[in-house]
Design a protein around this motif. Sequence first.
Motif, short mmCIF file in Angstrom:
data_model
loop_
_atom_site.label_atom_id
_atom_site.label_comp_id
_atom_site.label_asym_id
_atom_site.label_seq_id
_atom_site.Cartn_x
_atom_site.Cartn_y
_atom_site.Cartn_z
N THR A 131 0.84 -1.19 0.00
CA THR A 131 0.00 0.00 0.00
C THR A 131 0.87 1.23 0.00
O THR A 131 1.89 1.30 0.66
N SER A 161 -8.70 5.28 -1.50
CA SER A 161 -8.11 4.60 -2.65
C SER A 161 -7.17 3.50 -2.22
O SER A 161 -7.16 2.41 -2.78
N ALA A 162 -6.36 3.80 -1.20
CA ALA A 162 -5.41 2.80 -0.74
C ALA A 162 -6.12 1.59 -0.17
O ALA A 162 -5.73 0.45 -0.41
N SER A 165 -7.60 -0.37 -3.11
CA SER A 165 -6.63 -1.05 -3.95
C SER A 165 -5.93 -2.20 -3.23
O SER A 165 -5.31 -3.03 -3.86
N ALA A 166 -6.02 -2.21 -1.90
CA ALA A 166 -5.36 -3.29 -1.15
C ALA A 166 -6.22 -4.53 -1.07
O ALA A 166 -5.74 -5.57 -0.65
N THR A 170 -8.68 -6.45 -6.68
CA THR A 170 -8.72 -5.06 -7.11
C THR A 170 -7.39 -4.67 -7.74
O THR A 170 -6.34 -4.91 -7.16
N ASN A 171 -7.46 -4.08 -8.93
CA ASN A 171 -6.27 -3.62 -9.62
C ASN A 171 -6.03 -2.16 -9.26
O ASN A 171 -6.90 -1.32 -9.45
N ARG A 172 -4.85 -1.87 -8.76
CA ARG A 172 -4.58 -0.52 -8.27
C ARG A 172 -4.68 0.52 -9.37
O ARG A 172 -5.24 1.61 -9.18
N TYR A 173 -4.15 0.22 -10.55
CA TYR A 173 -4.13 1.21 -11.62
C TYR A 173 -5.56 1.48 -12.13
O TYR A 173 -5.93 2.63 -12.38
N GLN A 175 -8.16 1.11 -10.37
CA GLN A 175 -8.84 1.81 -9.27
C GLN A 175 -8.52 3.30 -9.32
O GLN A 175 -9.39 4.15 -9.10
#
Length: 461
Positions: A131, A161-162, A165-166, A170-173, A175
Amino acid sequence: MLLALLATLSTLVVAGPAHAATTPCSPDDVTACLNVTVSVPGTGPAPGVALTVEGEGDPVTATTDDAGKVSVPLTTAGDYTVTVDESTLPAGTVLKDPAANPVTVGVVLGRSVGRIVQAVPPAEAGAPADTPSDGGATSTAPDDDATSGADTEAGAEAEESAEASARPGTNRYAQLVLAGTVFGLLLALAALGANLIYGTTGLSNFAHGELVTLGGMTAFLAVQQWHLPLWLAIVVATAVGAAVGWVLDRFLFGPLRRRGVGNTQQMIVTIGLSLAMLSTFLFFFSAQPKPIVSGISQRMQIGPVQISGQSLISVGIAVVVLGAVAFVLSRTRTGRATRAVSDNPALAAATGINVESVINRVWVVSAALAALGGVLLSLYLNTARFNFGSTLLLLMFAAITLGGLGSPLGAVLGALVIGLVVELSTIFLPNDMRYASALVILILVLLVRPQGILGRAERIG
């Protein structure tokens, strides 16, 4: 259709349950919420993990629920130490970042602060958590300085967001792209109003940010003090914004125009008006955050991203309103008159158009859009502050300039670009520089295309 969306938003936010097995904690003037999420990447939440919160008063022991969450209400601001009991982690896992246990978290009354903990197999331990730092405990602690509104708002976004995305799946980019699109659409509501005023009068309204704050604060009063449902609070806030816009043009800027006062002098008036409104908000609402709603909207998994029902409905409202404004400007007589005044006020007056009436309507609509944007942005940021509109003003001006001065569609396009740049920049830059990155992009675009993306080149000299 808009009222239906508002009613649905109210239902999702007010009636939606908090985390299934977590005792709800709602920050207010005397309470802060310390939220801790424990998860195993690729597996999911880690229930049954014990942790201790020590600081002011007696230590508090809590255990994560089925969603891997725990929410601890605190009534005294200060630094608290969060210690995870490693013996209660899921079998075969250890803390991914053992050096961060225990960790100190700064707590401010009226705010929620988050801490994300990851448990991994022993072979993966020792590396910093995936994260981003903005989701950690150190950066989510808001400043209690009255001038630190931007930092606290950015922290709230980063925490959300963090946390999203964690989560597994879930894909961080993706998201971040979704978060940037949502933020850009909500910002577009406010930016569009400011661009309409500039297009018809040539005036850069530096008090536009305070009209955004007015919407958020009015919605806060309507929900928390007058106990109105959220959808009705949004309607009331938008109506109040429209009324203030009418008053400003009727009794201030209209007389200034008729007396032949130049735009430079009027711009200075808007700066004074901004300072006056800012002081008024600070006097009546103090520097403490003012969350419009106390409940927590559940997040939904849509493919590789997560979004809350609250944000989804807010985006729906923004799209409907932006579409309605575009329709009026392009297909109605009022819209054609507005565009004619924007192109050439003298020629429009010569053709029989009442220029003053058009400008007055533009002020009403622009202020209403700013107030509506203020409510939705407050919901997105999880709070309203006395200065949160002014912290977003530069982003609005950046969106307007980037899209093209005087171009309504350009304001929307520019706001979307700004929103995406702000969110995606956190991949490479510290969270505190997220807004600065948007201004850098603005400068680069203007060096290549000075009139903006959809603006028209003007001959100089």
